[in-house]
Design a protein around this motif. Sequence first.
Motif, PDB file in Angstrom:
ATOM      1  N   ASN A 189       2.298  56.180  84.024  1.00  0.00           N
ATOM      2  CA  ASN A 189       2.423  57.081  85.179  1.00  0.00           C
ATOM      3  C   ASN A 189       2.137  56.466  86.543  1.00  0.00           C
ATOM      4  OD1 ASN A 189       3.513  59.551  84.821  1.00  0.00           O
ATOM      5  ND2 ASN A 189       1.617  60.718  84.990  1.00  0.00           N
ATOM      6  N   ALA A 190       2.045  55.151  86.612  1.00  0.00           N
ATOM      7  CA  ALA A 190       1.725  54.513  87.893  1.00  0.00           C
ATOM      8  C   ALA A 190       2.911  54.581  88.851  1.00  0.00           C
ATOM      9  CB  ALA A 190       1.333  53.057  87.652  1.00  0.00           C
ATOM     10  N   GLY A 191       4.131  54.657  88.281  1.00  0.00           N
ATOM     11  CA  GLY A 191       5.330  54.695  89.121  1.00  0.00           C
ATOM     12  C   GLY A 191       6.199  53.457  88.941  1.00  0.00           C
ATOM     13  N   LYS A 192       6.069  52.804  87.778  1.00  0.00           N
ATOM     14  CA  LYS A 192       6.850  51.584  87.509  1.00  0.00           C
ATOM     15  C   LYS A 192       8.342  51.892  87.486  1.00  0.00           C
ATOM     16  CE  LYS A 192       4.672  51.083  83.608  1.00  0.00           C
ATOM     17  NZ  LYS A 192       3.757  52.230  83.796  1.00  0.00           N
ATOM     18  N   SER A 193       8.704  52.947  86.748  1.00  0.00           N
ATOM     19  CA  SER A 193      10.129  53.275  86.628  1.00  0.00           C
ATOM     20  C   SER A 193      10.698  53.738  87.963  1.00  0.00           C
ATOM     21  CB  SER A 193      10.336  54.343  85.560  1.00  0.00           C
ATOM     22  OG  SER A 193       9.841  53.869  84.330  1.00  0.00           O
ATOM     23  N   ILE A 206      14.388  56.593  83.308  1.00  0.00           N
ATOM     24  CA  ILE A 206      13.932  57.991  83.348  1.00  0.00           C
ATOM     25  C   ILE A 206      12.552  58.035  83.993  1.00  0.00           C
ATOM     26  CG2 ILE A 206      13.288  60.007  81.959  1.00  0.00           C
ATOM     27  CD1 ILE A 206      15.210  58.964  79.801  1.00  0.00           C
ATOM     28  N   VAL A 207      12.410  58.955  84.948  1.00  0.00           N
ATOM     29  CA  VAL A 207      11.129  59.152  85.631  1.00  0.00           C
ATOM     30  C   VAL A 207      10.697  60.592  85.400  1.00  0.00           C
ATOM     31  CG1 VAL A 207      10.057  59.389  87.906  1.00  0.00           C
ATOM     32  CG2 VAL A 207      11.565  57.450  87.450  1.00  0.00           C
ATOM     33  N   THR A 208       9.484  60.789  84.885  1.00  0.00           N
ATOM     34  CA  THR A 208       8.946  62.153  84.768  1.00  0.00           C
ATOM     35  C   THR A 208       7.448  62.082  85.038  1.00  0.00           C
ATOM     36  OG1 THR A 208       8.173  62.129  82.473  1.00  0.00           O
ATOM     37  CG2 THR A 208      10.529  62.565  82.798  1.00  0.00           C
ATOM     38  N   VAL A 210       5.329  62.992  83.065  1.00  0.00           N
ATOM     39  CA  VAL A 210       4.651  62.861  81.765  1.00  0.00           C
ATOM     40  C   VAL A 210       4.252  61.399  81.518  1.00  0.00           C
ATOM     41  CG1 VAL A 210       4.890  63.216  79.272  1.00  0.00           C
ATOM     42  CG2 VAL A 210       6.134  64.700  80.877  1.00  0.00           C
ATOM     43  N   PRO A 211       2.964  61.137  81.305  1.00  0.00           N
ATOM     44  CA  PRO A 211       2.548  59.758  81.020  1.00  0.00           C
ATOM     45  C   PRO A 211       3.188  59.288  79.715  1.00  0.00           C
ATOM     46  CG  PRO A 211       0.644  61.196  81.420  1.00  0.00           C
ATOM     47  CD  PRO A 211       1.835  62.082  81.308  1.00  0.00           C
ATOM     48  N   GLY A 212       3.641  58.058  79.708  1.00  0.00           N
ATOM     49  CA  GLY A 212       4.277  57.517  78.497  1.00  0.00           C
ATOM     50  C   GLY A 212       5.761  57.845  78.449  1.00  0.00           C
ATOM     51  N   THR A 213       6.375  58.007  79.610  1.00  0.00           N
ATOM     52  CA  THR A 213       7.808  58.340  79.647  1.00  0.00           C
ATOM     53  C   THR A 213       8.665  57.172  79.149  1.00  0.00           C
ATOM     54  OG1 THR A 213       7.537  59.864  81.483  1.00  0.00           O
ATOM     55  CG2 THR A 213       9.735  58.953  81.178  1.00  0.00           C
ATOM     56  N   ASN A 294       0.522  51.654  94.274  1.00  0.00           N
ATOM     57  CA  ASN A 294       1.650  52.565  94.515  1.00  0.00           C
ATOM     58  C   ASN A 294       1.134  53.974  94.839  1.00  0.00           C
ATOM     59  OD1 ASN A 294       4.350  53.440  94.584  1.00  0.00           O
ATOM     60  ND2 ASN A 294       4.295  54.039  92.433  1.00  0.00           N
ATOM     61  N   GLN A 295       2.062  54.794  95.289  1.00  0.00           N
ATOM     62  CA  GLN A 295       1.795  56.207  95.598  1.00  0.00           C
ATOM     63  C   GLN A 295       0.853  56.363  96.802  1.00  0.00           C
ATOM     64  OE1 GLN A 295       1.532  58.938  92.409  1.00  0.00           O
ATOM     65  NE2 GLN A 295       2.266  57.519  90.847  1.00  0.00           N
ATOM     66  N   ILE A 296       0.964  55.440  97.762  1.00  0.00           N
ATOM     67  CA  ILE A 296       0.057  55.521  98.922  1.00  0.00           C
ATOM     68  C   ILE A 296       0.402  56.698  99.839  1.00  0.00           C
ATOM     69  CG2 ILE A 296      -0.594  53.066  98.993  1.00  0.00           C
ATOM     70  CD1 ILE A 296       1.501  52.812 101.299  1.00  0.00           C
ATOM     71  N   SER A 314       4.775  52.898  98.625  1.00  0.00           N
ATOM     72  CA  SER A 314       5.086  54.181  98.018  1.00  0.00           C
ATOM     73  C   SER A 314       6.504  54.059  97.488  1.00  0.00           C
ATOM     74  CB  SER A 314       5.012  55.311  99.044  1.00  0.00           C
ATOM     75  OG  SER A 314       5.675  56.451  98.512  1.00  0.00           O
ATOM     76  N   ALA A 315       6.630  54.099  96.167  1.00  0.00           N
ATOM     77  CA  ALA A 315       7.966  54.000  95.567  1.00  0.00           C
ATOM     78  C   ALA A 315       8.758  55.257  95.918  1.00  0.00           C
ATOM     79  CB  ALA A 315       7.851  53.850  94.052  1.00  0.00           C
ATOM     80  N   GLU A 316       8.024  56.324  96.254  1.00  0.00           N
ATOM     81  CA  GLU A 316       8.666  57.596  96.586  1.00  0.00           C
ATOM     82  C   GLU A 316       9.261  57.563  98.002  1.00  0.00           C
ATOM     83  OE1 GLU A 316       8.597  59.954  94.158  1.00  0.00           O
ATOM     84  OE2 GLU A 316       9.967  61.165  95.372  1.00  0.00           O
ATOM     85  N   THR A 317       8.456  57.192  98.987  1.00  0.00           N
ATOM     86  CA  THR A 317       8.919  57.222 100.387  1.00  0.00           C
ATOM     87  C   THR A 317       9.460  55.860 100.840  1.00  0.00           C
ATOM     88  OG1 THR A 317       6.823  56.517 101.335  1.00  0.00           O
ATOM     89  CG2 THR A 317       7.074  58.879 100.926  1.00  0.00           C
TER      90      THR A 317
HETATM   91  N1  LIG Z   1       4.217  60.903  95.506  1.00  0.00           N
HETATM   92  C1  LIG Z   1       4.599  59.881  94.769  1.00  0.00           C
HETATM   93  N2  LIG Z   1       4.927  60.050  93.496  1.00  0.00           N
HETATM   94  C2  LIG Z   1       5.308  58.991  92.765  1.00  0.00           C
HETATM   95  C3  LIG Z   1       5.381  57.699  93.325  1.00  0.00           C
HETATM   96  N3  LIG Z   1       5.796  56.841  92.369  1.00  0.00           N
HETATM   97  C4  LIG Z   1       5.974  57.572  91.249  1.00  0.00           C
HETATM   98  N4  LIG Z   1       5.688  58.867  91.484  1.00  0.00           N
HETATM   99  C5  LIG Z   1       5.726  59.942  90.514  1.00  0.00           C
HETATM  100  O1  LIG Z   1       4.832  59.634  89.464  1.00  0.00           O
HETATM  101  C6  LIG Z   1       5.336  60.067  88.209  1.00  0.00           C
HETATM  102  C7  LIG Z   1       5.409  58.927  87.240  1.00  0.00           C
HETATM  103  O2  LIG Z   1       6.376  58.019  87.708  1.00  0.00           O
HETATM  104  P1  LIG Z   1       7.100  56.998  86.747  1.00  0.00           P
HETATM  105  O3  LIG Z   1       7.939  56.132  87.586  1.00  0.00           O
HETATM  106  O4  LIG Z   1       7.745  57.683  85.610  1.00  0.00           O
HETATM  107  O5  LIG Z   1       5.849  56.180  86.218  1.00  0.00           O
HETATM  108  P2  LIG Z   1       5.793  55.020  85.130  1.00  0.00           P
HETATM  109  O6  LIG Z   1       4.796  54.047  85.597  1.00  0.00           O
HETATM  110  O7  LIG Z   1       7.158  54.506  84.848  1.00  0.00           O
HETATM  111  O8  LIG Z   1       5.217  55.787  83.878  1.00  0.00           O
HETATM  112  P3  LIG Z   1       5.383  55.469  82.309  1.00  0.00           P
HETATM  113  O9  LIG Z   1       6.809  55.194  82.029  1.00  0.00           O
HETATM  114  O10 LIG Z   1       4.884  56.685  81.673  1.00  0.00           O
HETATM  115  O11 LIG Z   1       4.518  54.292  82.017  1.00  0.00           O
HETATM  116  C8  LIG Z   1       6.689  60.714  88.505  1.00  0.00           C
HETATM  117  O12 LIG Z   1       6.500  62.104  88.625  1.00  0.00           O
HETATM  118  C9  LIG Z   1       7.079  60.115  89.841  1.00  0.00           C
HETATM  119  O13 LIG Z   1       7.915  60.957  90.602  1.00  0.00           O
HETATM  120  C10 LIG Z   1       5.027  57.536  94.699  1.00  0.00           C
HETATM  121  O14 LIG Z   1       5.044  56.446  95.285  1.00  0.00           O
HETATM  122  N5  LIG Z   1       4.632  58.670  95.369  1.00  0.00           N
END
Ligand SMILES: Nc1nc2c(ncn2[C@@H]2O[C@H](COP(=O)(O)OP(=O)(O)OP(=O)(O)O)[C@@H](O)[C@H]2O)c(=O)[nH]1
Length: 411
Positions: A189-193, A206-208, A210-213, A294-296, A314-317
């Motif tokens: 859930n760190a935001g790798k995907s 796929i991004v969700t 849910v941890p362990g996506t 990430n997610q700053i 921030s992978a989001e913004t």
């Molecule tokens: N606000 C915000 N949300 C983020 C950011 N990066 C990821 N997210 C959210 O965090 C959640 C997990 O993101 P993923 O990209 O699926 O994380 P992951 O590290 O691939 O997780 P796993 O595949 O479970 O290991 C999702 O709901 C994303 O939308 C970010 O920089 N900012």
Amino acid sequence: MGTLPVERKASLRSFRDPEGTLIDSGVVIRYRAPHSFTGEDLVEFQGHGSPVAIEHLLETLKRLGARQARPGEFSERAFLNGRMDLAQAEAIADLISAESRAAASAALRALTGRFSEAVRELQAGLETLEVEVEATIDFALEEVSASDVKDHTDRLLVLHHQVVALLAQGRAGFALRRGCVAALTGPVNAGKSTLFNRFLGEPRAIVTPVPGTTRDWLEAEWVLDGLRVHVIDTAGLRESDDPIEQEGIRRTQSVLQRAHLILYVIDDRLGWQESDAIRFAGLPEGKVAWKIYNQIDRTGRRPGKVGADIYAISAETEAGLPELKEAISAFGQPQSTVAGDIVLARQRHLDALERCREALELALRAEHGGEALELVAEELRRARRALGEILGQWSTEDLLGAIFATFCIGK
Ligand SMILES: Nc1nc2c(ncn2[C@@H]2O[C@H](COP(=O)(O)OP(=O)(O)OP(=O)(O)O)[C@@H](O)[C@H]2O)c(=O)[nH]1
Ligand SMILES: [Mg+2]
């Protein structure tokens, strides 16, 4: 096929099999020895590229007595017929497999003979000196004047300097050859995907929430500033009882072995935890690994470089992403600090240059120690021979086989 095409002129023709069935229509170019790539008689068919038509054409040509070329056979024939030296032939394969613009242009420089020229120039310098040293041996049996020795030493030093410079250019090129595999790892859930998708500019993974996506690793090609980066997204790390997830995590560990650069991504809200420190320390040895906070956008941390090998994004913004991309580009495409052109050297070239350098150092030592000039001449010969290996002046069938077997078919 109609009348025989004029030499070295593109002629539009219908391709037919012996039964008269139309296979394709395209361009035919006929080359007559020695005016062809391999120096032999050659004919080129350029069709529309349909795999079915190509197969039909190949089958027809085989029926008429042709056979499929071995990998690298065209380049090998060009080399054996003296159309190019071995380093140039190798540059063809390097150009085809170049992973970055810089690598491609270095390969092209080798293909056009710039690297070979530098090697030949060195060889010529060695030969002249060798001849003079031998002349000194023949004519000055009684005593060798101090000025002769000084002149030899000075010229040996210049040649040594040139080999060292060429080696440095070769080493820089060697780093360019390896391309760049960048893998994303870190806790779930760190935001790798999300970051993986940002790099690629499309929602591949796929991004969700849910941890362990991500269960299995995913690989995609990302062209960054003319550099081909192979990015890998992996299953997030955590303790798990789920056998599928356990297998995913095991696969993460093994795919990280292939990476040159590892981005360890964490959720900045949770911060750097002890489990991260342990996993980070346990990453495969010899890899370059950076920490990505990430997610700053959720913590308010300033985007950009936080410290040595730490980036806040921030992978989001997409805040902080430009700095991270720039750093990846610089990692994958090191700017040469070496004077002159980078040489896209192969291990074989570096080994030969190393042996040449070693021989020159032994020659210098022999001169200094006032040893017999025969020894100096012998080392000069050894240095020249080592350079000859690069150009293929002395090459065994085994070596040629090993080199050309790695080429793709048709080259
Ligand atoms: N606000 C915000 N949300 C983020 C950011 N990066 C990821 N997210 C959210 O965090 C959640 C997990 O993101 P993923 O990209 O699926 O994380 P992951 O590290 O691939 O997780 P796993 O595949 O479970 O290991 C999702 O709901 C994303 O939308 C970010 O920089 N900012
Ligand atoms: Mg994921």
